[in-house]
Design an enzyme around this catalytic site. Structure first.
Site, PDB file in Angstrom:
ATOM      1  N   LYS A 157       0.869  -1.170   0.000  1.00 14.85           N
ATOM      2  CA  LYS A 157       0.000   0.000   0.000  1.00 14.85           C
ATOM      3  C   LYS A 157       0.905   1.219   0.000  1.00 14.85           C
ATOM      4  O   LYS A 157       1.820   1.327   0.834  1.00 14.85           O
ATOM      5  CB  LYS A 157      -0.905   0.018   1.236  1.00 14.85           C
ATOM      6  CG  LYS A 157      -1.972   1.116   1.177  1.00 14.85           C
ATOM      7  CD  LYS A 157      -2.963   0.841   0.075  1.00 14.85           C
ATOM      8  CE  LYS A 157      -3.967   1.980  -0.077  1.00 14.85           C
ATOM      9  NZ  LYS A 157      -4.982   1.680  -1.092  1.00 14.85           N
ATOM     10  N   SER A 227      -0.984  -0.801  -4.463  1.00 18.52           N
ATOM     11  CA  SER A 227      -2.249  -0.064  -4.433  1.00 18.52           C
ATOM     12  C   SER A 227      -2.017   1.258  -3.723  1.00 18.52           C
ATOM     13  O   SER A 227      -1.422   1.291  -2.644  1.00 18.52           O
ATOM     14  CB  SER A 227      -3.314  -0.896  -3.698  1.00 18.52           C
ATOM     15  OG  SER A 227      -4.532  -0.202  -3.595  1.00 18.52           O
TER      16      SER A 227
END
Length: 367
Positions: A157, A227
């Site tokens: 992330k 992401s």
């Protein structure tokens, strides 16, 4: 005692719904003290203003702080949380809870799922999407990978740029990689993926430069899933691999989809994890052993899939990554018979242009 990884998949009714995870804790499996990472597919748009990701992280953090008897800030130091927005098509919102405990059982000489987490420092806005992010990511991965025999997937992330962050950098006389906040998501994902490629020896350091990030599609990792989100300024990293020093019946395998409809690559990954669909959809018994699927989705930059034109990059109403998630999610759902799939959009430097990595976690049939 040796380490043993466990994975639990639970549904969510909305991005802040952590009741199913609390039910797991109430049942004693897993112990919340053993949780090392939580992945979530939330039903937002997956773009800059997708606050379903931050809402889910906030809800998880508050719940874990109560369960662990600690401050929310401490939770952020011990549990990696990767929320991926966008459940277009038939994709189902869900959480994947990863824990690592200790057991008296013998290690599995054939190898068992091993998990490690790492966190980079917070990045300055001007470092996002540039070599500073690549190198810090690679450094964190190398440190966390010690003792892991095979690394099959690295989930990250990463942050993005907002107007406020861009202005803060400008106030110090610094320039950022882009002033387009949406484009910053792709640059951050790409830099993070190239950090994986660098750490795992998939790309040479002398091939990398700021100018290559987001532009040279020949440079990629076949084992990275990244992401971007507004809810953080560092990279949160989860490594998934196999180790003969870990116990348990879980395995992980991966393959790389050459394009968005590369069903054979999905089936190869399933077979490599010990699942056999016989060329079709997984039968019920095999579906019962399938724990999780992690995949990336990205529209090809040339606007073609096997020579036929697609309009994902030209649709002004629906973002291209949303189209791609729905398409790849449908392909994998057809192969697995399941819609609770962690399909993440935006695959810059994650697999070849228009394709992306796919990883499968499953239980062995012989244990």
């Amino acid at each position: 005692m040796i380490r043993r990884a466990a994975v639990h998949r639970v549904a969510m009714r909305h991005p802040g719904d952590v009741a199913a995870i609390e039910a797991l804790f109430d049942a004693g499996v897993p112990d919340p003290r053993d949780v090392v990472a939580i992945l979530g597919k939330t039903e937002g748009n997956g773009c800059v203003n997708d606050f379903t990701r931050a809402f889910a992280v906030q809800s998880l953090t508050q719940m874990l702080a109560v369960r662990l008897g600690t401050a929310p800030a401490e939770v952020a130091h011990r549990v990696a949380m990767v929320m991926s927005g966008g459940t277009e098509g038939g994709l189902s919102p869900h959480f994947l809870v990863f824990s690592v405990g200790r057991t008296d059982a013998a290690a599995n000489p054939a190898g068992a799922l091993a998990i490690a987490t790492a966190f980079t420092r917070d990045f300055a806005p001007e470092e996002i999407g540039r070599m500073a992010q690549v190198e810090a990511t690679a450094e964190a991965i190398r440190a966390a990978a010690s003792g892991m025999a095979e690394i099959h997937y690295v989930q990250i992330k990463c942050p993005l740029l907002t107007t406020e962050r861009i202005a803060e950098a400008a106030s110090r006389g610094a320039t950022v990689a882009t002033h387009d906040t949406y484009a910053s998501m792709g640059l951050s994902r790409g830099a993070s993926a190239l950090g994986v490629a660098l750490a795992l020896g998939e790309v040479a350091r002398d091939a990398l430069a700021d100018a290559a990030i987001g532009s040279d599609t020949a440079l990629y990792s076949g084992r990275a899933g990244t992401s971007a989100g507004v809810e953080l300024m560092r990279n949160e990293i989860i490594l998934f691999g196999m180790s003969p020093d870990w116990a348990g019946d879980l395995v992980i395998a991966h393959d790389v989809m050459a394009d968005a409809i590369d069903l054979p690559a999905v089936q190869r990954a399933l077979r490599a994890a010990g699942l056999d669909a016989g060329g079709g959809q997984l039968p019920d018994a095999e579906q019962a052993r399938l724990v999780a699927v992690l995949a990336k989705a990205e529209p090809s930059s040339d606007g073609r899939i096997r020579g036929a034109r697609h309009i994902m990059n030209e649709d002004s109403d629906i973002n291209a990554t949303r189209h791609a998630r729905a398409l790849v999610g449908g392909v994998i759902a057809a192969a697995t018979g399941r819609t609770a799939l962690f399909v993440s959009g935006g695959a810059e430097h994650q697999g070849p242009d228009g394709g992306g990595p796919v990883a499968v976690i499953a239980r062995r049939a012989d244990l």
